[in-house]
Enzyme design. Sequence first.
Site, short mmCIF file in Angstrom:
data_model
loop_
_atom_site.label_atom_id
_atom_site.label_comp_id
_atom_site.label_asym_id
_atom_site.label_seq_id
_atom_site.Cartn_x
_atom_site.Cartn_y
_atom_site.Cartn_z
N ARG A 31 -13.33 27.81 -4.50
CA ARG A 31 -12.30 28.04 -5.53
C ARG A 31 -11.01 27.29 -5.20
O ARG A 31 -10.77 26.87 -4.06
CB ARG A 31 -11.98 29.53 -5.64
CG ARG A 31 -11.43 30.17 -4.36
CD ARG A 31 -9.92 30.15 -4.29
NE ARG A 31 -9.41 30.60 -3.00
CZ ARG A 31 -9.00 29.78 -2.05
NH1 ARG A 31 -9.06 28.48 -2.22
NH2 ARG A 31 -8.52 30.24 -0.91
N GLU A 37 1.01 32.01 -5.69
CA GLU A 37 0.84 31.88 -4.23
C GLU A 37 1.72 32.88 -3.50
O GLU A 37 2.91 33.03 -3.84
CB GLU A 37 1.20 30.45 -3.81
CG GLU A 37 0.26 29.89 -2.78
CD GLU A 37 -1.17 29.75 -3.31
OE1 GLU A 37 -2.02 30.55 -2.86
OE2 GLU A 37 -1.43 28.87 -4.13
N HIS A 38 1.15 33.54 -2.51
CA HIS A 38 1.83 34.58 -1.75
C HIS A 38 2.25 35.75 -2.65
O HIS A 38 3.25 36.42 -2.39
CB HIS A 38 3.03 34.00 -0.98
CG HIS A 38 2.60 33.10 0.15
ND1 HIS A 38 2.20 33.58 1.36
CD2 HIS A 38 2.50 31.76 0.22
CE1 HIS A 38 1.86 32.56 2.16
NE2 HIS A 38 2.02 31.45 1.48
N ASP A 40 -0.40 37.87 -3.73
CA ASP A 40 -1.48 38.88 -3.62
C ASP A 40 -1.06 40.09 -2.80
O ASP A 40 -1.28 41.22 -3.21
CB ASP A 40 -2.79 38.25 -3.10
CG ASP A 40 -2.66 37.56 -1.75
OD1 ASP A 40 -1.52 37.29 -1.31
OD2 ASP A 40 -3.71 37.31 -1.11
N GLY A 128 -9.74 25.00 2.94
CA GLY A 128 -8.86 25.73 2.03
C GLY A 128 -9.47 25.99 0.66
O GLY A 128 -8.79 26.43 -0.25
N SER A 131 -14.87 28.18 1.61
CA SER A 131 -16.29 28.14 1.93
C SER A 131 -16.74 29.49 2.45
O SER A 131 -17.91 29.86 2.31
CB SER A 131 -16.56 27.07 2.99
OG SER A 131 -16.01 27.43 4.24
N ASP A 176 -10.47 35.34 -3.33
CA ASP A 176 -11.56 34.39 -3.13
C ASP A 176 -12.91 34.97 -3.55
O ASP A 176 -13.71 34.30 -4.20
CB ASP A 176 -11.63 33.97 -1.65
CG ASP A 176 -10.33 33.33 -1.18
OD1 ASP A 176 -9.41 33.18 -2.00
OD2 ASP A 176 -10.25 33.00 0.02
N TYR A 226 3.28 33.69 8.80
CA TYR A 226 2.67 34.47 7.72
C TYR A 226 3.05 35.95 7.83
O TYR A 226 3.54 36.56 6.87
CB TYR A 226 1.15 34.28 7.76
CG TYR A 226 0.39 35.07 6.73
CD1 TYR A 226 0.41 34.69 5.39
CD2 TYR A 226 -0.36 36.20 7.09
CE1 TYR A 226 -0.31 35.41 4.44
CE2 TYR A 226 -1.07 36.91 6.16
CZ TYR A 226 -1.04 36.52 4.83
OH TYR A 226 -1.74 37.25 3.91
P1 ADP Z 1 -12.42 28.21 4.24
O1 ADP Z 1 -12.88 29.51 3.67
O2 ADP Z 1 -11.08 27.82 3.74
O3 ADP Z 1 -13.40 27.12 4.04
P2 ADP Z 1 -12.61 29.70 6.68
O4 ADP Z 1 -12.12 29.46 8.04
O5 ADP Z 1 -12.20 30.95 5.99
O6 ADP Z 1 -12.25 28.41 5.81
O7 ADP Z 1 -14.20 29.71 6.70
C1 ADP Z 1 -14.89 28.65 7.30
C2 ADP Z 1 -15.97 29.21 8.22
O8 ADP Z 1 -16.97 29.87 7.43
C3 ADP Z 1 -16.71 28.16 8.97
O9 ADP Z 1 -16.05 27.84 10.18
C4 ADP Z 1 -18.05 28.80 9.21
O10 ADP Z 1 -17.99 29.72 10.29
C5 ADP Z 1 -18.25 29.62 7.96
N1 ADP Z 1 -19.03 28.91 6.93
C6 ADP Z 1 -18.65 28.66 5.67
N2 ADP Z 1 -19.62 27.99 5.01
C7 ADP Z 1 -20.64 27.83 5.86
C8 ADP Z 1 -21.93 27.23 5.77
N3 ADP Z 1 -22.36 26.64 4.66
N4 ADP Z 1 -22.70 27.26 6.87
C9 ADP Z 1 -22.29 27.84 8.01
N5 ADP Z 1 -21.09 28.42 8.15
C10 ADP Z 1 -20.26 28.43 7.10
MG MG Z 2 -11.93 31.37 4.02
#
Ligand code: ADP
Ligand code: MG
Length: 389
Positions: A31, A37-38, A40, A128, A131, A176, A226
Amino acid sequence: MTLNELARQTAVQFQQTFHREPHWIAAAPGRVNVIGEHTDYNDGFVLPMAIDRYTVIAAAPNGSSQVTLHSGAAQSPASLDLAQPLKPGPKGYWANYPVGVIAGFVARGLKPAGFDAVISSTVPLGGGLSSSAALEVAAATLLEVITGQKLDPVEKALLCQKAEHDYAGMPCGIMDQFISVMGKENHLLLLDCRSRQPELVPMTDPSVALLITNTNVKHELTGGGYAQRRAQCEQAAKTLGVRSLRDATEDMLLQARGRMDETVFRRARHVIGEIKRTVLAAREVRASNWPVAGQLMYASHASLRDDYQVSCDELDVVVDIGRAIGPQGGVLGCRMTGGGFGGCAVALVRADHVDAISKRVAAEYEQRAKIKPTLFVSRPAAGALVLKP
Ligand code: ADP
Ligand code: MG
């Protein structure tokens, strides 16, 4: 890569890893927050959209009590035994996210049978674009299919948020997971972080899109920037005699200016203004009033930079370039997105100008910041879905 291509590729990887066809394929998007921003943790509003980047999980039962998870993004696969109590692994361990989601289902009496899974993703990790939520929500969507129990969307998003809190040790808000679950093609999501009430905001005009520029910098925060800002917001709310800054107005704040520290005043001015801008922006998006929506994004950036002080040179450079390109060049608005101190900027752009804008932003940013940015464009994409039930 399109979602269908990613799903096909994940199915092939599953086949190569486990030597059989996957039974189920589920997906969930990353997303970007368009504005808000800030806000929530001040009980305010946010306006995110799902992006056309997904995490896909292909899986099949394995006739045991074991779960085996492979991810193209992880060093080694994870395995767990559903016959044993689930618990989080070490901090930073990638499988904490899906294991936390499985634990959420087990806690609801929805224990799946053992399965094998392969995970792949086009959401950049740690970029960011959430994921982590994409992984949680994809896992929850898979678990819904495996257990045959579809959760209420709010409950599903909260289950994923709890996985991130309790298993990944990240005390995130609700944005998220809500957008990854509830996103809809051609819609933004106006989310009230107090009532948790989501409202889809149509953004059907195909002539505009969102351009995301990752500055590829993340500045280390000294002095707990933060936590400090959260404390300042609480302090402002207390001085104003309200439960949270959601309940304060600009007039109330101006009247109390003499009774608060100037920094606290400015933090509160950002939050109160940003909550208002977010609600206004949703209205302008609904009306396809792009110049005004874009101005609200610029105003949000200025407020984050000057009052909340969470921007950085690299983010300011991207916004500067956006302004210089201007509406004639197809840029309607631009702002930093996410917590700040690096990460991504998001711009509202004319779709037919996207290529020229991307080239110019990339070239000028690299020249000025001496770092290569990563850019991509997205229309509001679909939330979590099952590709193979
Ligand atoms: P963001 O959510 O901004 O991408 P985060 O630090 O919150 O960053 O999350 C990233 C972490 O989530 C990665 O370091 C990993 O541990 C986990 N992660 C996310 N997607 C995957 C994936 N496809 N496979 C394995 N781990 C994942
Ligand atoms: Mg994250």
